[in-house]
Design an enzyme around this catalytic site. Structure first.
Site: not given
Ligand code: GAR
Length: 194
Positions: A95, A112
């Site tokens: 955060i 998200h």
């Molecule tokens: C994504 O799905 C994003 O929505 C989530 O982390 C993942 C990262 O994937 N974010 C959260 O949960 C934020 N609260 P990536 O590294 O393959 O893009």
């Protein structure tokens, strides 16, 4: 003949893990009429797989140590040095402080994996399945000082099939995320010119 060349917004992408949203943003940013370019990558995890996308695309990156007190200052300096005017949080699991947000002063957007305001926070897929939700999706939103809060830019959804486990839900959600992030950027470019 007059040529109008779009001046792309210099963007910094923050990641903590796999970086598949980062990969997708880099790919979209290569289109001549896509509104951003990825000019800096920040991570709090030196082992983030997504750092490979920085390396193979020769994009400068910054690894921060969140245990050190001045890490936000380090980020702010790198943002300034690279003339960054937009931050995209793409799976950044940390955060940002109120102070950081107010000192950066420009837009910060986040993605998200749920239909916010439902299922803020961590372990999103587990909680969605446990609650037997009929639909899910993803949300792109501006950030404020509260977690997964802030004005929604765009949301996309799908129906959850009975056979979905975490892997299916995640795959479906992330494929939608790639489209959503790029569309959200086009949308804010169109309506607010950033
Ligand atoms: C994504 O799905 C994003 O929505 C989530 O982390 C993942 C990262 O994937 N974010 C959260 O949960 C934020 N609260 P990536 O590294 O393959 O893009």
């Amino acid at each position: 003949i007059k040529f109008f060349e779009m001046v792309k917004k210099k963007t910094c992408v923050f990641i903590s893990g796999k970086g598949s949203n980062l990969r997708s943003l880099i790919k979209f940013s290569r289109n001549y009429n896509f509104p951003i370019s990825v000019n800096l990558i920040v991570t709090n995890n030196r082992n983030a797989k997504g750092l490979n996308y920085a390396k193979i695309n020769s994009i400068p990156y910054l690894i921060i140590d969140v245990k050190k007190r001045n890490y936000e200052l380090k980020i702010l300096n790198a943002l300034k040095k690279n003339k960054i005017s937009l931050i995209c949080l793409a799976g950044f699991m940390k955060i940002l402080s109120k102070k950081f947000i107010s000192e950066f002063r420009k837009k910060i957007i986040n993605i998200h994996p749920s239909l916010l305001p439902k299922f803020k926070g961590l372990n999103t897929y587990e909680r969605i399945l446990k609650k037997k939700e009929k639909r899910s999706g993803c949300t792109v939103h501006y950030i404020d000082e509260k977690l997964d809060n802030g004005k929604i830019i765009l949301q996309k959804f799908f129906f959850i099939q009975d056979r979905y486990g975490i892997n299916e839900l995640k795959e479906k959600t992330q494929n939608l995320e790639y489209k959503s992030f790029s569309e959200a950027l086009i949308k804010i470019y169109r309506y607010t010119n950033f």
